[in-house]
Design an enzyme around this catalytic site. Structure first.
Site, PDB file in Angstrom:
ATOM      1  N   TYR A 160       0.840  -1.201   0.000  1.00  0.00           N
ATOM      2  CA  TYR A 160       0.000   0.000   0.000  1.00  0.00           C
ATOM      3  C   TYR A 160       0.880   1.258   0.000  1.00  0.00           C
ATOM      4  O   TYR A 160       1.553   1.563   0.985  1.00  0.00           O
ATOM      5  CB  TYR A 160      -0.955   0.024   1.207  1.00  0.00           C
ATOM      6  N   GLN A 178      -7.384 -13.843   4.389  1.00  0.00           N
ATOM      7  CA  GLN A 178      -8.067 -12.562   4.167  1.00  0.00           C
ATOM      8  C   GLN A 178      -8.549 -12.527   2.721  1.00  0.00           C
ATOM      9  O   GLN A 178      -7.749 -12.616   1.791  1.00  0.00           O
ATOM     10  CB  GLN A 178      -7.088 -11.404   4.432  1.00  0.00           C
ATOM     11  N   LEU A 224     -17.286  -3.031   1.871  1.00  0.00           N
ATOM     12  CA  LEU A 224     -18.262  -2.101   1.277  1.00  0.00           C
ATOM     13  C   LEU A 224     -18.153  -2.118  -0.252  1.00  0.00           C
ATOM     14  O   LEU A 224     -18.690  -1.235  -0.914  1.00  0.00           O
ATOM     15  CB  LEU A 224     -18.029  -0.676   1.810  1.00  0.00           C
TER      16      LEU A 224
END
Ligand code: NAP
Length: 273
Positions: free
Chosen positions: A53, A163, A194
């Site tokens: 990231y 995950q 989401l």
């Protein structure tokens, strides 16, 4: 506080925070730090990041947000498959520890399967664990076939989590992966809960949320949180979104709402391959 027993043992918050796309811009840094700190205050103390990231910038942001509060949080980070060799994994972990400004990562994951054999990465994970640099290890983005292979590799049965992408509009893993993970007591961690905010614009979902008196994000998160063995890691870039998401822990969905959601987002009837 809602908790999940990671692989039936260590208790961690069922609702944590994701940090993908955070730490990239100096203009949003203050708001992102405030969001993460607000989340910790509210008990969303499991924080997910990765060396990938922002090339370490997300880890650095997390390091800054948790300064002076390390003992309150459960840190999850990930090694890139291209770094996941025996030596590369250890070097990547050392760099992540520096970025996070800590001496131990609570849960360290292989981000997805690459060309390095699972056994090599697992060996490095075990070495890091013995050295006290990581507490637990796991994987991410493994389907059932890969998960089985990894589980049977040396050190594979110490994996505590997989995950994976899991939300109302992405229920494929419920068909065969989720039941298998449950059998082995490997905890599922649901990422993009989401659907990167795309779920929240759905008119039908909005209507169900409105009738239930909650926000669309709370509805989507509460639906995942109804399972007592799934960890959910929404990313909120503002304190307002983090507060809204934290509210999902108090929502109990009625049978009618669950049935309506099953109608809008039907469970899978075949494997996702
Ligand atoms: P997500 O959590 O499904 O959605 C994040 C988006 O939803 C952002 O645009 C965010 O906007 C918005 N949002 C958050 N709370 C909201 C609310 N209450 N109301 C309205 N909008 C809201 O997406 P994600 O970031 O892909 O997934 C979560 C985390 O999972 C990641 O951050 C990362 O840590 C992890 N992940 C892992 C993998 C993997 O390969 N292992 C892949 C993807 C993600 P703001 O930013 O404006 O708040």
């Amino acid at each position: 506080m809602r908790t999940v027993a990671l692989s039936g043992a260590v208790k961690v918050p069922a609702l944590g925070m994701g940090t993908w796309m955070m730490g990239d811009s100096r203009f949003s840094r203050a708001a992102e730090l405030a969001a993460l700190r607000e989340g910790i205050d509210l008990g969303l103390t499991l924080i997910d990041t990765a060396e990938m990231y922002g090339n370490g910038r997300s880890e650095q942001l997390v390091g800054e947000a948790i300064a002076g509060r390390r003992s309150e949080v459960f840190l999850v980070s990930k090694v890139l498959p291209s770094n996941a060799s025996r030596r590369g994994t250890v070097a990547a972990c050392e760099q992540s520890l520096k970025n996070l400004n800590t001496d131990c990562i609570d849960l360290y994951l292989l981000h997805w399967r690459g060309s390095v054999p699972f056994a090599e990465t697992l060996e490095a994970f075990a070495r890091l664990q013995r050295a006290g640099k990581i507490k637990h290890y796991g994987v991410s983005n493994l389907d059932l076939a890969d998960m089985r292979e990894c589980w049977h590799a040396a050190g594979g049965n110490a994996i505590v989590t997989n995950q994976v992408l899991y939300n109302l509009s992405r229920r494929g893993m419920e068909f065969d992966l989720l039941p298998w993970l449950r059998e082995q007591k490997i905890t599922t961690m649901a990422y993009s809960p989401l659907e990167q905010a795309r779920l929240l614009d759905n008119a039908d979902l909005k209507a169900v949320a409105k009738r239930a008196g909650i926000s669309p994000a709370q509805l989507a998160l509460a639906w995942l949180l109804r399972s007592d063995d799934v960890i959910v890691i929404p990313k909120g870039g503002s304190a307002m979104h983090v507060r809204d998401n934290a509210g999902a822990r108090d929502v109990v969905l009625s049978a009618d709402v669950e049935a309506e959601l099953d109608r809008l987002y039907p469970p899978p009837v075949r494997a996702d391959r």
